[in-house]
Scaffold this motif. Structure first.
Motif, mmCIF file in Angstrom:
data_model
loop_
_atom_site.group_PDB
_atom_site.id
_atom_site.type_symbol
_atom_site.label_atom_id
_atom_site.label_comp_id
_atom_site.label_asym_id
_atom_site.label_seq_id
_atom_site.Cartn_x
_atom_site.Cartn_y
_atom_site.Cartn_z
ATOM 1 N N ARG A 268 -34.111 -12.222 17.340
ATOM 2 C CA ARG A 268 -33.858 -10.893 17.925
ATOM 3 C C ARG A 268 -32.658 -10.951 18.872
ATOM 4 O O ARG A 268 -31.783 -10.087 18.837
ATOM 5 C CB ARG A 268 -35.109 -10.403 18.669
ATOM 6 C CG ARG A 268 -34.951 -9.076 19.361
ATOM 7 C CD ARG A 268 -34.755 -7.964 18.381
ATOM 8 N NE ARG A 268 -34.476 -6.711 19.092
ATOM 9 C CZ ARG A 268 -34.498 -5.539 18.535
ATOM 10 N NH1 ARG A 268 -34.789 -5.406 17.273
ATOM 11 N NH2 ARG A 268 -34.227 -4.473 19.230
ATOM 12 N N ARG A 269 -32.596 -11.970 19.721
ATOM 13 C CA ARG A 269 -31.478 -12.105 20.670
ATOM 14 C C ARG A 269 -30.151 -12.268 19.924
ATOM 15 O O ARG A 269 -29.164 -11.621 20.255
ATOM 16 C CB ARG A 269 -31.738 -13.286 21.598
ATOM 17 C CG ARG A 269 -30.643 -13.492 22.636
ATOM 18 C CD ARG A 269 -31.015 -14.657 23.541
ATOM 19 N NE ARG A 269 -29.951 -15.049 24.426
ATOM 20 C CZ ARG A 269 -29.813 -14.642 25.667
ATOM 21 N NH1 ARG A 269 -30.681 -13.784 26.173
ATOM 22 N NH2 ARG A 269 -28.818 -15.061 26.416
ATOM 23 N N ARG A 270 -30.110 -13.143 18.918
ATOM 24 C CA ARG A 270 -28.879 -13.360 18.146
ATOM 25 C C ARG A 270 -28.494 -12.108 17.371
ATOM 26 O O ARG A 270 -27.319 -11.781 17.251
ATOM 27 C CB ARG A 270 -29.041 -14.539 17.187
ATOM 28 C CG ARG A 270 -29.165 -15.871 17.858
ATOM 29 C CD ARG A 270 -27.971 -16.223 18.712
ATOM 30 N NE ARG A 270 -26.794 -16.412 17.894
ATOM 31 C CZ ARG A 270 -25.569 -16.525 18.367
ATOM 32 N NH1 ARG A 270 -25.352 -16.504 19.661
ATOM 33 N NH2 ARG A 270 -24.547 -16.678 17.570
ATOM 34 N N ALA A 271 -29.481 -11.408 16.819
ATOM 35 C CA ALA A 271 -29.200 -10.186 16.065
ATOM 36 C C ALA A 271 -28.581 -9.127 16.966
ATOM 37 O O ALA A 271 -27.628 -8.440 16.570
ATOM 38 C CB ALA A 271 -30.485 -9.662 15.423
ATOM 39 N N GLU A 272 -29.094 -8.995 18.185
ATOM 40 C CA GLU A 272 -28.511 -8.039 19.129
ATOM 41 C C GLU A 272 -27.087 -8.432 19.484
ATOM 42 O O GLU A 272 -26.206 -7.581 19.595
ATOM 43 C CB GLU A 272 -29.372 -7.942 20.390
ATOM 44 C CG GLU A 272 -30.687 -7.242 20.150
ATOM 45 C CD GLU A 272 -31.625 -7.284 21.338
ATOM 46 O OE1 GLU A 272 -31.327 -7.992 22.336
ATOM 47 O OE2 GLU A 272 -32.679 -6.616 21.263
ATOM 48 N N TRP A 273 -26.841 -9.734 19.659
ATOM 49 C CA TRP A 273 -25.489 -10.214 19.977
ATOM 50 C C TRP A 273 -24.523 -9.883 18.846
ATOM 51 O O TRP A 273 -23.436 -9.352 19.076
ATOM 52 C CB TRP A 273 -25.533 -11.726 20.242
ATOM 53 C CG TRP A 273 -24.235 -12.303 20.666
ATOM 54 C CD1 TRP A 273 -23.714 -12.299 21.931
ATOM 55 C CD2 TRP A 273 -23.263 -12.965 19.851
ATOM 56 N NE1 TRP A 273 -22.490 -12.933 21.935
ATOM 57 C CE2 TRP A 273 -22.198 -13.351 20.666
ATOM 58 C CE3 TRP A 273 -23.217 -13.269 18.490
ATOM 59 C CZ2 TRP A 273 -21.086 -14.021 20.174
ATOM 60 C CZ3 TRP A 273 -22.111 -13.947 18.007
ATOM 61 C CH2 TRP A 273 -21.062 -14.302 18.854
ATOM 62 N N TRP A 274 -24.922 -10.193 17.602
ATOM 63 C CA TRP A 274 -24.052 -9.895 16.455
ATOM 64 C C TRP A 274 -23.869 -8.390 16.281
ATOM 65 O O TRP A 274 -22.763 -7.934 15.932
ATOM 66 C CB TRP A 274 -24.619 -10.517 15.184
ATOM 67 C CG TRP A 274 -24.282 -11.959 15.043
ATOM 68 C CD1 TRP A 274 -25.149 -13.011 15.111
ATOM 69 C CD2 TRP A 274 -22.985 -12.525 14.827
ATOM 70 N NE1 TRP A 274 -24.468 -14.192 14.955
ATOM 71 C CE2 TRP A 274 -23.141 -13.927 14.772
ATOM 72 C CE3 TRP A 274 -21.705 -11.995 14.683
ATOM 73 C CZ2 TRP A 274 -22.073 -14.787 14.573
ATOM 74 C CZ3 TRP A 274 -20.642 -12.862 14.480
ATOM 75 C CH2 TRP A 274 -20.827 -14.225 14.423
#
Length: 130
Positions: free
Chosen positions: A86-92
């Protein structure tokens, strides 16, 4: 700029990351993230950044990744994977939707007409032997 909203972009990124990281063992370990942070601060990396961009390398985001990893360390492995994805998806998603230096370029779907221009016989350089 994309016509999709942030949550749609996050869902797209999450779906991709779940395929790329199918098991909890596929996400980076906290020590790997700490090594990335330390590697960002070494002298060679800092000099390269100074030479290329005119400023020292900014490593705060790598420290934030390590801290986040440590904060979810006690979770069940599948919950930890979900939180990391979830954190990486928000960053991307933010990277995709925010303005970028690449926004000045339009994606070309077909080649330019009459480019490159056709050459005529007199446009070829003559070979002189001398």
């Amino acid at each position: 700029m994309s016509n999709i909203d942030f949550e749609t972009a996050v869902k797209q990124e999450e779906a991709y990351l779940r395929r790329v990281h199918p098991t909890p063992e596929d996400i980076p370990a906290c020590m790997k993230l700490f090594d990335d942070f330390l590697s960002c601060n070494i002298l060679g990396v800092q000099f390269k950044s100074l030479y290329r961009y005119g400023h020292m390398s900014v490593c705060g985001h790598k420290l934030d990744e390590f801290k986040f990893c440590m904060s979810i360390k006690g979770l069940h492995p599948e919950e930890k994977r979900d939180a990391w994805i979830r954190r990486r998806a928000e960053w991307w998603a933010r990277r995709r939707l925010e303005k970028s230096s690449e926004d000045i370029w339009d994606f070309r779907t077909e080649p330019l007409k009459d480019y490159p221009p056709a050459r005529t016989d007199n446009s070829r350089p003559s070979a002189t032997i001398g």
